[in-house]
Design a protein around this motif. Structure first.
Motif, short mmCIF file in Angstrom:
data_model
loop_
_atom_site.label_atom_id
_atom_site.label_comp_id
_atom_site.label_asym_id
_atom_site.label_seq_id
_atom_site.Cartn_x
_atom_site.Cartn_y
_atom_site.Cartn_z
N ASP A 258 0.86 -1.11 0.10
CA ASP A 258 -0.01 0.01 0.05
C ASP A 258 0.62 1.28 0.04
O ASP A 258 1.69 1.15 0.83
CB ASP A 258 -0.98 0.01 1.35
N PRO A 259 0.70 1.86 -0.94
CA PRO A 259 1.51 3.36 -1.19
C PRO A 259 1.39 4.08 0.12
O PRO A 259 2.20 4.93 0.41
CB PRO A 259 0.92 4.13 -2.37
N ASP A 260 0.23 4.29 0.89
CA ASP A 260 0.07 5.07 1.77
C ASP A 260 -0.03 4.38 3.24
O ASP A 260 -0.63 4.62 4.10
CB ASP A 260 -1.30 5.66 1.72
N ALA A 261 0.82 3.24 3.31
CA ALA A 261 0.89 2.52 4.58
C ALA A 261 1.82 3.19 5.62
O ALA A 261 2.31 4.41 5.53
CB ALA A 261 1.49 1.24 4.23
N SER A 262 1.25 2.86 6.79
CA SER A 262 1.93 3.74 8.02
C SER A 262 3.50 3.31 7.82
O SER A 262 3.90 2.25 7.27
CB SER A 262 1.52 3.38 9.30
N ALA A 263 4.36 4.03 8.60
CA ALA A 263 5.74 3.78 8.70
C ALA A 263 6.26 2.31 9.37
O ALA A 263 6.81 1.51 9.34
CB ALA A 263 6.46 4.75 9.50
N TYR A 332 14.95 1.97 -2.76
CA TYR A 332 14.30 2.64 -3.82
C TYR A 332 12.84 2.87 -3.21
O TYR A 332 11.91 3.51 -4.08
CB TYR A 332 14.32 1.97 -5.24
N ASP A 333 12.28 2.11 -2.29
CA ASP A 333 10.80 2.52 -1.82
C ASP A 333 10.80 3.85 -1.52
O ASP A 333 11.27 4.32 -0.62
CB ASP A 333 10.80 1.54 -0.45
N PRO A 334 9.53 4.34 -2.05
CA PRO A 334 9.55 5.84 -1.80
C PRO A 334 8.96 6.12 -0.51
O PRO A 334 9.20 7.27 -0.01
CB PRO A 334 8.42 6.42 -2.89
N ARG A 335 8.38 5.07 0.12
CA ARG A 335 7.89 5.33 1.61
C ARG A 335 9.17 5.34 2.66
O ARG A 335 8.95 6.00 3.59
CB ARG A 335 6.86 4.00 2.09
N CYS A 336 10.33 4.35 2.04
CA CYS A 336 11.35 4.30 3.00
C CYS A 336 12.10 5.79 2.87
O CYS A 336 12.87 6.37 3.61
CB CYS A 336 12.35 3.13 2.62
N ILE A 337 12.25 5.94 1.60
CA ILE A 337 12.97 7.54 1.16
C ILE A 337 12.28 8.56 2.10
O ILE A 337 13.04 9.31 2.49
CB ILE A 337 12.78 7.69 -0.29
N LYS A 338 10.98 8.53 1.97
CA LYS A 338 10.26 9.59 2.95
C LYS A 338 10.63 9.48 4.33
O LYS A 338 10.85 10.71 4.75
CB LYS A 338 8.71 9.45 2.53
N GLN A 339 10.77 8.39 4.81
CA GLN A 339 11.01 8.24 6.11
C GLN A 339 12.35 8.52 6.55
O GLN A 339 12.71 9.11 7.77
CB GLN A 339 10.88 6.73 6.59
N ARG A 340 13.41 8.17 5.38
CA ARG A 340 14.67 8.53 5.75
C ARG A 340 14.79 10.12 5.73
O ARG A 340 15.65 10.67 6.59
CB ARG A 340 15.70 7.94 4.79
N ALA A 341 14.34 10.68 4.86
CA ALA A 341 14.24 12.27 4.82
C ALA A 341 13.72 12.89 6.19
O ALA A 341 14.51 13.76 6.58
CB ALA A 341 13.49 12.69 3.62
N GLU A 342 12.74 12.26 6.47
CA GLU A 342 12.27 12.91 7.77
C GLU A 342 13.09 12.69 9.03
O GLU A 342 13.34 13.51 9.85
CB GLU A 342 10.67 12.18 8.05
N GLU A 343 13.71 11.56 9.08
CA GLU A 343 14.57 11.24 10.25
C GLU A 343 15.79 12.08 10.04
O GLU A 343 16.26 12.71 10.72
CB GLU A 343 15.15 9.85 10.04
N LYS A 344 16.20 12.35 8.71
CA LYS A 344 17.39 13.25 8.63
C LYS A 344 17.13 14.60 8.99
O LYS A 344 17.95 15.38 9.55
CB LYS A 344 17.90 13.29 7.13
N ALA A 345 15.85 15.17 8.64
CA ALA A 345 15.37 16.62 9.15
C ALA A 345 15.29 16.64 10.42
O ALA A 345 15.87 17.91 11.09
CB ALA A 345 14.34 16.91 8.25
N GLN A 346 15.11 15.61 11.25
CA GLN A 346 14.95 15.63 12.85
C GLN A 346 16.26 15.85 13.16
O GLN A 346 16.54 16.62 13.87
CB GLN A 346 14.36 14.60 13.22
N ARG A 347 17.30 14.82 12.78
CA ARG A 347 18.49 15.25 13.22
C ARG A 347 19.26 16.41 12.76
O ARG A 347 19.82 16.99 13.73
CB ARG A 347 19.29 13.94 12.25
N GLU A 348 19.01 16.93 11.60
CA GLU A 348 19.26 18.15 11.45
C GLU A 348 18.88 19.42 12.44
O GLU A 348 19.42 20.15 12.70
CB GLU A 348 19.25 18.53 9.98
N ALA A 349 17.44 19.02 12.61
CA ALA A 349 17.07 20.17 13.57
C ALA A 349 17.74 19.94 14.84
O ALA A 349 17.90 21.29 15.50
CB ALA A 349 15.44 19.95 13.61
N ARG A 350 17.75 18.77 15.28
CA ARG A 350 18.26 18.52 16.72
C ARG A 350 19.77 19.16 16.70
O ARG A 350 20.24 19.88 17.72
CB ARG A 350 18.42 17.19 17.09
#
Length: 387
Positions: A258-263, A332-350
């Motif tokens: 499911d493209p909209d599946a939860s993390a 290449y999973d777009p859901r994983c790419i999105k999750q990795r980007a969010e985690e990177k943004a959180q680390r950068e914010a911290r």
């Protein structure tokens, strides 16, 4: 003297034991007599069907001995427990076991009627089309599903379907049914080969290990993707997860497409395929030897070990391919790419938060130091004026 005393003690112990056994037998006989007198004689039969005329005056109580049970004109003795009640339910047609048995008999009867009414089998139909025989080492794997008319179902065929098709085809290919006596030599050979193929397919597909080996060879060789274009991940990678699902020892298999599946669902998907997936697929090797050619028991064991080693090597290679495929999918999973980007943004914010805090602290320390220096300088100037 000591030996004599030991002998006398042994004889007395033996006599005491025999007397005790005799007393126990007497008590048991007395108990049976009492049960016979007060129970069995008053309650002569425990029947499947209730009959008010058979109930004695005042009723009866079964205490310690089973009463005779009348079942289909015969007699048997057992306690009125689970087995008795199941027999009663079966006789009344209320049992699930009874319903299943009736359904099975009805299915077999319908199959027999269909087989006898049919004028023949169209072996040119798609469901009877047999693939070319595959060879792995010293073994040949004919198309057992095609032989039974299950070519369109294949590995999804149930045991019941296999049994029904076997029964149907053995009736159709019987000499009195297919007219083998009137056929020419080529026709007889064709019918006999088809009949042998049906028997071999039945033996193979009803044996768990042999069917797994055949399904392993019958399955196509997978060409796992290692990359995909943007926006084509689900069309490129997900079908291969579904193809691998059939070989998993663990069922059901978690596949998150499911493209909209939860993390969390995506995480469980890759945890299973990356660490918990275990395949039962076999890999017969081209260099395997036939154990039937062994000279003795030791030679046979040597051949079996060598064959197992060859298969283990092939399975190890397949496991490495699957692991690389799962890693590429996660990349290449777009859901994983999105999750990795969010985690990177959180680390950068911290990190930025920590940087901002440190800058503020440094500024406050510099201001405090400047204030201290200014106060010290003012104090020195005031002291100099006073002097």
């Amino acid at each position: 003297a000591t030996h004599a005393r030991r002998a006398r003690r042994a004889r007395r112990a033996k006599m005491a034991s025999e007397d005790l056994d005799a007393l126990e037998r007497m008590i048991a006989d007395r108990e049976r007599a009492l049960v016979e007198e007060h129970v069995t004689s008053a309650f002569t039969a425990l029947r499947i069907a209730y009959d008010a005329r058979e109930v004695p005056a005042g009723g009866a109580i079964v205490l310690g001995s089973p009463a005779p049970i009348v079942v289909d004109g015969g007699h048997m003795k057992e306690f009125a427990g689970r087995a008795f009640h199941e027999r009663a339910r079966v006789k009344c047609g209320l049992s699930a076991v009874c319903e299943k048995e009736l359904a099975r008999k009805a299915s077999i009867a319908a199959l027999d009627e269909q087989a006898m009414d049919d004028s023949g089998v169209d072996f040119s139909a798609p469901e009877y089309k047999m693939k070319k025989t595959k060879r792995r080492g010293n073994k040949e794997f004919a198309d057992h599903y095609g032989a039974l008319g299950l070519a369109l179902v294949r590995y999804r065929a149930t045991k019941q379907q296999i049994m029904e098709q076997h029964k149907y085809l053995t009736i159709q290919l019987h000499p009195d049914k297919c007219g083998i006596a009137q056929a020419d030599d080529a026709g007889k050979e064709k019918i006999e080969q088809r009949f042998k193929a049906v028997l071999t397919a039945m033996e193979t597909l009803t044996d768990k290990n042999r069917r797994r080996e055949f399904d392993s060879v019958d399955a196509p060789d997978f060409d796992f993707p290692s990359e995909c274009k943007e926006g084509e991940f689900f069309e490129t990678f997900m079908p291969h997860f579904h193809l691998l699902e059939r070989f998993s020892e663990t069922q059901p298999v978690p596949i998150c497409d499911d493209p909209d599946a939860s993390a969390e669902d995506v995480r469980k998907h890759y945890i299973f395929w990356g660490a918990k997936f275990k395949s039962w697929r076999e890999f017969p090797h081209e260099k395997e030897d036939d154990v039937e050619t062994a000279h003795d028991r030791n030679h046979r064991r040597h051949i079996e070990r060598e064959n197992q080693r060859l298969r283990a090597e092939e399975k190890k290679k397949e496991t490495a391919k699957i692991r690389a495929f799962v890693e590429a999918a996660q990349k290449y999973d777009p859901r994983c790419i999105k999750q990795r980007a969010e985690e990177k943004a959180q680390r950068e914010a911290r990190r930025l938060g920590r940087t901002a805090s440190s800058v503020k602290i440094q500024e406050e320390e510099a201001a405090a130091k400047a204030a201290e220096e200014a106060a010290a300088k003012a104090a020195e100037e005031a002291a100099a004026k006073a002097a």
